[in-house]
Design a protein around this motif. Structure first.
Motif, PDB file in Angstrom:
ATOM      1  N   MET A   1       0.832  -1.186   0.000  1.00  0.00           N
ATOM      2  CA  MET A   1       0.000   0.000   0.000  1.00  0.00           C
ATOM      3  C   MET A   1       0.877   1.251   0.000  1.00  0.00           C
ATOM      4  SD  MET A   1      -3.095   0.939   0.073  1.00  0.00           S
ATOM      5  CE  MET A   1      -3.959   2.419   0.343  1.00  0.00           C
ATOM      6  N   ALA A   2       1.909   1.241   0.798  1.00  0.00           N
ATOM      7  CA  ALA A   2       2.774   2.415   0.875  1.00  0.00           C
ATOM      8  C   ALA A   2       3.510   2.657  -0.437  1.00  0.00           C
ATOM      9  CB  ALA A   2       3.770   2.257   2.014  1.00  0.00           C
ATOM     10  N   ALA A   3       3.884   1.596  -1.131  1.00  0.00           N
ATOM     11  CA  ALA A   3       4.604   1.749  -2.391  1.00  0.00           C
ATOM     12  C   ALA A   3       3.692   2.238  -3.507  1.00  0.00           C
ATOM     13  CB  ALA A   3       5.246   0.416  -2.776  1.00  0.00           C
ATOM     14  N   MET A   9      -0.942   9.254  -5.833  1.00  0.00           N
ATOM     15  CA  MET A   9      -1.219  10.647  -5.466  1.00  0.00           C
ATOM     16  C   MET A   9      -0.477  11.610  -6.380  1.00  0.00           C
ATOM     17  SD  MET A   9      -3.312  11.060  -2.917  1.00  0.00           S
ATOM     18  CE  MET A   9      -2.898  12.580  -2.111  1.00  0.00           C
ATOM     19  N   THR A  10       0.787  11.321  -6.660  1.00  0.00           N
ATOM     20  CA  THR A  10       1.585  12.192  -7.524  1.00  0.00           C
ATOM     21  C   THR A  10       0.994  12.253  -8.926  1.00  0.00           C
ATOM     22  OG1 THR A  10       3.563  11.653  -6.265  1.00  0.00           O
ATOM     23  CG2 THR A  10       3.881  12.596  -8.447  1.00  0.00           C
ATOM     24  N   GLY A  11       0.659  11.093  -9.483  1.00  0.00           N
ATOM     25  CA  GLY A  11       0.122  11.052 -10.838  1.00  0.00           C
ATOM     26  C   GLY A  11      -1.219  11.743 -10.977  1.00  0.00           C
ATOM     27  N   VAL A  12      -2.056  11.618  -9.980  1.00  0.00           N
ATOM     28  CA  VAL A  12      -3.388  12.223 -10.055  1.00  0.00           C
ATOM     29  C   VAL A  12      -3.330  13.722  -9.784  1.00  0.00           C
ATOM     30  CG1 VAL A  12      -5.660  12.261  -8.975  1.00  0.00           C
ATOM     31  CG2 VAL A  12      -4.574  10.086  -9.501  1.00  0.00           C
ATOM     32  N   VAL A  13      -2.613  14.126  -8.768  1.00  0.00           N
ATOM     33  CA  VAL A  13      -2.595  15.536  -8.378  1.00  0.00           C
ATOM     34  C   VAL A  13      -1.820  16.384  -9.395  1.00  0.00           C
ATOM     35  CG1 VAL A  13      -1.915  17.138  -6.540  1.00  0.00           C
ATOM     36  CG2 VAL A  13      -2.960  14.977  -5.963  1.00  0.00           C
ATOM     37  N   MET A  14      -0.893  15.783 -10.140  1.00  0.00           N
ATOM     38  CA  MET A  14      -0.156  16.545 -11.156  1.00  0.00           C
ATOM     39  C   MET A  14      -1.079  17.059 -12.256  1.00  0.00           C
ATOM     40  SD  MET A  14       3.442  14.498 -11.658  1.00  0.00           S
ATOM     41  CE  MET A  14       3.516  15.031 -13.340  1.00  0.00           C
ATOM     42  N   ALA A  22      -6.105  20.737  -3.152  1.00  0.00           N
ATOM     43  CA  ALA A  22      -6.523  20.315  -1.809  1.00  0.00           C
ATOM     44  C   ALA A  22      -7.788  19.467  -1.874  1.00  0.00           C
ATOM     45  CB  ALA A  22      -6.745  21.526  -0.920  1.00  0.00           C
ATOM     46  N   ASP A  23      -8.750  19.871  -2.711  1.00  0.00           N
ATOM     47  CA  ASP A  23      -9.983  19.091  -2.864  1.00  0.00           C
ATOM     48  C   ASP A  23      -9.694  17.729  -3.478  1.00  0.00           C
ATOM     49  OD1 ASP A  23     -11.422  21.225  -1.855  1.00  0.00           O
ATOM     50  OD2 ASP A  23     -11.874  22.040  -3.847  1.00  0.00           O
ATOM     51  N   ALA A  24      -8.834  17.706  -4.478  1.00  0.00           N
ATOM     52  CA  ALA A  24      -8.504  16.439  -5.145  1.00  0.00           C
ATOM     53  C   ALA A  24      -7.818  15.479  -4.182  1.00  0.00           C
ATOM     54  CB  ALA A  24      -7.605  16.701  -6.349  1.00  0.00           C
ATOM     55  N   VAL A  29      -8.053  10.464  -0.988  1.00  0.00           N
ATOM     56  CA  VAL A  29      -7.907   9.770   0.295  1.00  0.00           C
ATOM     57  C   VAL A  29      -9.240   9.161   0.731  1.00  0.00           C
ATOM     58  CG1 VAL A  29      -7.393  10.120   2.742  1.00  0.00           C
ATOM     59  CG2 VAL A  29      -5.922  11.133   1.009  1.00  0.00           C
ATOM     60  N   THR A  30     -10.333   9.896   0.549  1.00  0.00           N
ATOM     61  CA  THR A  30     -11.646   9.385   0.932  1.00  0.00           C
ATOM     62  C   THR A  30     -12.031   8.162   0.112  1.00  0.00           C
ATOM     63  OG1 THR A  30     -12.346  11.596   1.573  1.00  0.00           O
ATOM     64  CG2 THR A  30     -14.088   9.986   1.168  1.00  0.00           C
ATOM     65  N   VAL A  31     -11.827   8.227  -1.202  1.00  0.00           N
ATOM     66  CA  VAL A  31     -12.145   7.093  -2.064  1.00  0.00           C
ATOM     67  C   VAL A  31     -11.275   5.893  -1.702  1.00  0.00           C
ATOM     68  CG1 VAL A  31     -12.032   6.267  -4.452  1.00  0.00           C
ATOM     69  CG2 VAL A  31     -13.066   8.470  -3.940  1.00  0.00           C
ATOM     70  N   ASN A  32     -10.013   6.125  -1.398  1.00  0.00           N
ATOM     71  CA  ASN A  32      -9.115   5.038  -1.001  1.00  0.00           C
ATOM     72  C   ASN A  32      -9.610   4.367   0.283  1.00  0.00           C
ATOM     73  OD1 ASN A  32      -6.954   3.328  -0.854  1.00  0.00           O
ATOM     74  ND2 ASN A  32      -5.524   4.868  -0.153  1.00  0.00           N
ATOM     75  N   GLN A  33      -9.999   5.156   1.266  1.00  0.00           N
ATOM     76  CA  GLN A  33     -10.485   4.581   2.518  1.00  0.00           C
ATOM     77  C   GLN A  33     -11.806   3.849   2.320  1.00  0.00           C
ATOM     78  OE1 GLN A  33     -10.529   7.815   5.312  1.00  0.00           O
ATOM     79  NE2 GLN A  33      -8.314   7.742   5.630  1.00  0.00           N
ATOM     80  N   LEU A  34     -12.699   4.388   1.504  1.00  0.00           N
ATOM     81  CA  LEU A  34     -13.957   3.696   1.218  1.00  0.00           C
ATOM     82  C   LEU A  34     -13.707   2.368   0.507  1.00  0.00           C
ATOM     83  CD1 LEU A  34     -16.317   6.589   0.102  1.00  0.00           C
ATOM     84  CD2 LEU A  34     -16.557   5.136   2.112  1.00  0.00           C
ATOM     85  N   ALA A  35     -12.760   2.355  -0.414  1.00  0.00           N
ATOM     86  CA  ALA A  35     -12.436   1.116  -1.120  1.00  0.00           C
ATOM     87  C   ALA A  35     -11.892   0.063  -0.153  1.00  0.00           C
ATOM     88  CB  ALA A  35     -11.426   1.387  -2.222  1.00  0.00           C
TER      89      ALA A  35
END
Length: 98
Positions: A1-3, A9-14, A22-24, A29-35
């Motif tokens: 998970m850490a790797a 996050m880098t690929g999406v936020v770029m 900040a919203d993204a 993070v919310t979608v990741n926790q829900l998954a």
């Protein structure tokens, strides 16, 4: 998970404008926790459906029906949330285009 999380996050936020970063990040993070929660609940449901005998006071098959109902309700709620998110994103995009 850490790797996997940091490159994700880098690929999406770029690809997100700085004003929405900040919203993204919060959405990711919310979608990741829900998954993670849905995955644990799904595997738990599948395990309990295969776990063996029910207590004597329950009708045979009632636990499977209860688990299936809980899973269906969860999936419907998640689908409604996804549709609501899509509608809100479309509305926001339409308002931003004006």
């Amino acid at each position: 998970m850490a790797a996997a999380f940091s490159p994700l996050m880098t690929g999406v936020v770029m690809r997100v404008p700085v004003t929405d970063a900040a919203d993204a990040t919060g959405v990711i993070v919310t979608v990741n926790q829900l998954a993670l929660v849905v995955g644990v609940a799904t595997f738990g449901t599948l395990y309990l459906n295969q776990a063996g005998h029910l207590p004597a006071h329950l009708v045979p098959g009632s636990f499977r029906l209860l688990s299936a109902h809980a899973e269906i309700v969860t999936l419907v709620v998640l689908a409604v949330g996804a549709v609501a998110g899509g509608v809100l994103a479309s509305v926001r995009g339409a308002l931003a285009a004006r």
